[in-house]
Design an enzyme around this catalytic site. Sequence first.
Site, mmCIF file in Angstrom:
data_model
loop_
_atom_site.group_PDB
_atom_site.id
_atom_site.type_symbol
_atom_site.label_atom_id
_atom_site.label_comp_id
_atom_site.label_asym_id
_atom_site.label_seq_id
_atom_site.Cartn_x
_atom_site.Cartn_y
_atom_site.Cartn_z
ATOM 1 N N ASP A 53 -4.873 62.720 36.246
ATOM 2 C CA ASP A 53 -5.700 61.707 35.598
ATOM 3 C C ASP A 53 -5.165 61.440 34.193
ATOM 4 O OD1 ASP A 53 -7.712 59.943 35.079
ATOM 5 O OD2 ASP A 53 -9.341 61.407 35.084
ATOM 6 N N ASP B 277 -4.964 54.714 36.893
ATOM 7 C CA ASP B 277 -4.708 55.886 36.048
ATOM 8 C C ASP B 277 -4.954 57.228 36.719
ATOM 9 O OD1 ASP B 277 -7.449 55.649 36.197
ATOM 10 O OD2 ASP B 277 -7.811 55.886 34.054
ATOM 11 N N GLU B 278 -5.075 57.263 38.050
ATOM 12 C CA GLU B 278 -5.286 58.558 38.703
ATOM 13 C C GLU B 278 -4.722 58.573 40.119
ATOM 14 O OE1 GLU B 278 -9.424 59.572 39.536
ATOM 15 O OE2 GLU B 278 -9.970 57.459 39.329
#
Length: 344
Positions: free
Chosen positions: A8, A102-103
């Site tokens: 993350d 973003d993960e």
Amino acid sequence: MRYIFHVDCDAFYASCEELRNPKLKNLPLAVGGLSNKSIITTANYKARTFGIHSAMPVFMAKTLCPNLIIIPVDHKYYREKSREVFAIVKTFSKVMEQVSVDEAYLVVDNDNPQKISHILQDKVHRQTGISISVGISYNKFLAKLASDWKKPHGITQINKEDLDKMLPDISIDKVHGIGRKTSQKLNKIGVSKVGDLLKLDEEYLTDNFGKQGTYIYHVIRGVDDRKVNPSRKRKSIGKERTFSKNTNDINLLYSYLKNLSELIEDEMNIKDIQGKTVNIKIKDERFKTHTKAITLQEPIYTAIDIYNESVGLLNEVYKGEYLRLIGVSISNLSKRDLNQLSFL
């Protein structure tokens, strides 16, 4: 041994802006709309010390922190940085499922996952300037929980023998699958931590929360059979927000729709897909839900197209009442390249 990693990026949009302008590094910074009726998309950790968080109206954020620096969203730049980050992350596993800009989840076969995580963190930071946190466990739920444990730039591992020690004191807000509405309902019966939640039986949770209740009952006991699937097919992509305070401010509602549309575009770009059906969902202060959908002749994927369609739907279904939730989803999905080939 086989582990699942959840990677993350830390305060991703804000981190990208700090990277572009290092002078912002130690200042309270948020990314979002510039007008007072807009909302915050991401806040850096300095801003979070003032209580600022995503989906907060700008006027409220400025009240909490008058010196807050707000920068407009630059999705193209963030997607470029995302591609840089996850091109590196992908080299650490044969199986990666990127679930947002973003993960991502990874399957990692290694007897020293902590060492691998440190190498991964260092390589991503050194080559992209982006800080990541890594959660390590034996299933998706626990890996995601772990990645949030020591942010920013943290590494946390949760093993089966750690469950009784680590989970009971966690706020139920940290449990993936428990949104604000569910959290509020549980708070009303005195459930605020996972330890309280563990005292409720499966029948009670299922009766009150349906399939979500069954899922919650099992994951807080360390049971989650979801696979890391790089080619997972989605029937729809949706985002929604529950407001901290009910509102009938139409301009604020439009700002939420704009933000949700941008988040959906990010996810669709990552998966290189498009959709033909746009659906809007609103919930009023009496918990009554209204939905409206439109199916288009041609598929769309850009934020502006999703936003324009959702605004049209909102104008049709909304009658000026106070709302506590708004959501947008897009379905009838297809790969962009396949659709484009059909026109050749």
